[in-house]
Scaffold this active site. Sequence first.
Site, short mmCIF file in Angstrom:
data_model
loop_
_atom_site.label_atom_id
_atom_site.label_comp_id
_atom_site.label_asym_id
_atom_site.label_seq_id
_atom_site.Cartn_x
_atom_site.Cartn_y
_atom_site.Cartn_z
N GLU A 36 -28.42 6.39 -27.50
CA GLU A 36 -28.26 7.72 -28.08
C GLU A 36 -28.42 7.66 -29.59
OE1 GLU A 36 -25.47 10.47 -26.80
OE2 GLU A 36 -25.03 9.52 -24.90
N CYS A 75 -29.33 15.94 -27.81
CA CYS A 75 -29.41 15.32 -26.49
C CYS A 75 -29.72 16.27 -25.34
CB CYS A 75 -28.13 14.54 -26.20
SG CYS A 75 -26.61 15.49 -26.29
N ASP A 268 -32.60 8.89 -26.96
CA ASP A 268 -32.82 10.29 -26.60
C ASP A 268 -33.26 11.17 -27.77
OD1 ASP A 268 -30.35 10.34 -27.87
OD2 ASP A 268 -29.32 11.42 -26.28
N HIS A 269 -33.09 10.73 -29.00
CA HIS A 269 -33.61 11.42 -30.19
C HIS A 269 -33.30 10.55 -31.39
CE1 HIS A 269 -29.49 12.64 -31.07
NE2 HIS A 269 -29.41 13.08 -29.83
#
Length: 582
Positions: A36, A75, A268-269
């Site tokens: 994450e 997310c 996720d980013h």
Amino acid sequence: MSLRILFMLLFVGCANEVRVVAPILERPNIVWISAEDMGPRLGSYGDTVANTPHLDSLAARSTRYTRVFTTAGVCSPSRAAIITGMHQVSLGAHHMRTLSGAPFAPDPTPYSVVPPHYVKTFTEYLRAAGYYTTNNVKEDYQFETPVTAWDESSSNAHWRNRRDTDQPFFSVFNFTTTHESRIWPAPSAAFEMMGLPSDRAHDPPDPLSTDPTAVAVPPYFPDTPVVRRDIAQQYDNISKMDVQAGTILAQLEEDGLTENTIVFFWSDHGDGLPRHKRWLYDSGLHVPLIIYTPGQMPAINDALISFLDLAPTVLSMAGIEPPFHMQGRALAGPFSGHTSATEYVYAARDRFDEQYDMVRAVRDTRFKYIRNYRPEKPYVLRMAYANVMPTMQELFKLDQAGELTEVQSLWMRTRRPVHELYDTDSDPHEVNNLAYDPAFQGELMRMQKALDDWISKVGDWGFKSEHDMVEWMWNDGKQPITSAPIILPRATAHTAIGSDGVNDLIVDGGDFVGSVTVTMYSETQGASITYAFVDENGNEGDWLLFSEPLTLTKTSRIRTKAVRYGYKESDVNETEFRITNS
């Protein structure tokens, strides 16, 4: 075992028919390791501060993708796109935190996004093709995760739990170690600032291992001990996550699976720092992607990649033709040549928790164009969760004192330009806006047209108010309900009207000789069917995905229910098929 295998065509019937290319040899297992809130802060990406030996070792024998971008800087919208292979704005999944409450009414009401009826999680196609699918443990797709999506999704989910060790698997391991909240030096104090019970906060981080003086501070941040400490903490968290990833890789080795398992690593980013997370600059969208395929030569791929490509890539690797509605392309596998290379990638920013916004972006290999649909708003919105970060507090303090540089002050402006254009080659931090420079009007118009064409093509839900969107999905604010399954044996059997008295035909028991073939469907368009066997003591087995007719050769009791994404599940029906030999 080599994965250089021949493929042959066959068709598998299921609720949504999927063309499957079945390898003659055993199909590959596939593992996703996801982190994450982190950009490509790995040694294998040239970061000299990162301590990531396990992932660097994986990258050394893999393909390392260098131009990979998520569809959102946060997310839930990003994960909605990943799990469906469709952009979140096409689904109505673009607002952050639909399930935990949306402020479109005085009393915020949570809602589940209702995707188009033809949209499934890509893992459902894997299950229909015989894969065992596991998720450990984060989902966060903007709709309740249907039971049809995974064989298991929990903190204990693992490929080791499958009963048949020859069954191919797709296993996801989501590590939250690098989440932005893990950067906070005093989580309890942060919770108090947000008005939340401090006893719900996680433990504070360990003393720093990364030297704060060794980290690079981007020009839009003030170079202060507070900022350096936050960046150093991010590196510490990444190092811990690397150890967790190493554990999964070691387990594959222990189980003798490395020669038949494809491994992905991604985040996720972008970083969980201000102006990174939630934003459409590269700092919020640019992420690592490593794909290991047994027997391959190590490689670097500089092609433009969107996270919409993940779902079709996995399906293609498993021998499944990606459904036509998916908006990404397969990067590998037998279906990788069916779509052309990506010329542009797109991203969106919308509501975050309590604050509405609307920003759209398009990027090619060099230029980034950002359009602000709410130019009257400041860049920094008053969001309780985002603004507790010490770096954000430092920016507030120094801005009020007039001590920020010109570049650092850009993001603290109270209004935004409508258009932003950046040359990411010469300006990787995206601080020199070229949109109003006459020398770049040709590039600006080209990128504007690309964005407008895309918005029209994907049917961007962002132009509809959230209230109207939810009213369209949930008529009168009530979540729709999936119709219960209709169960039909191959031969005529006794039937009865279901409990609601309308169109819910079920088999009311039945006596059969030798065997019976059972099919099921729901009158709700796009619904999937799941079923579980019940033993003589009333104990329920695992919920299985109905993907082809069942042939029963012994007396069986089956519980069934129908699932339409975004709807409530149907009632559960229980049916007994009594089978004798004569």
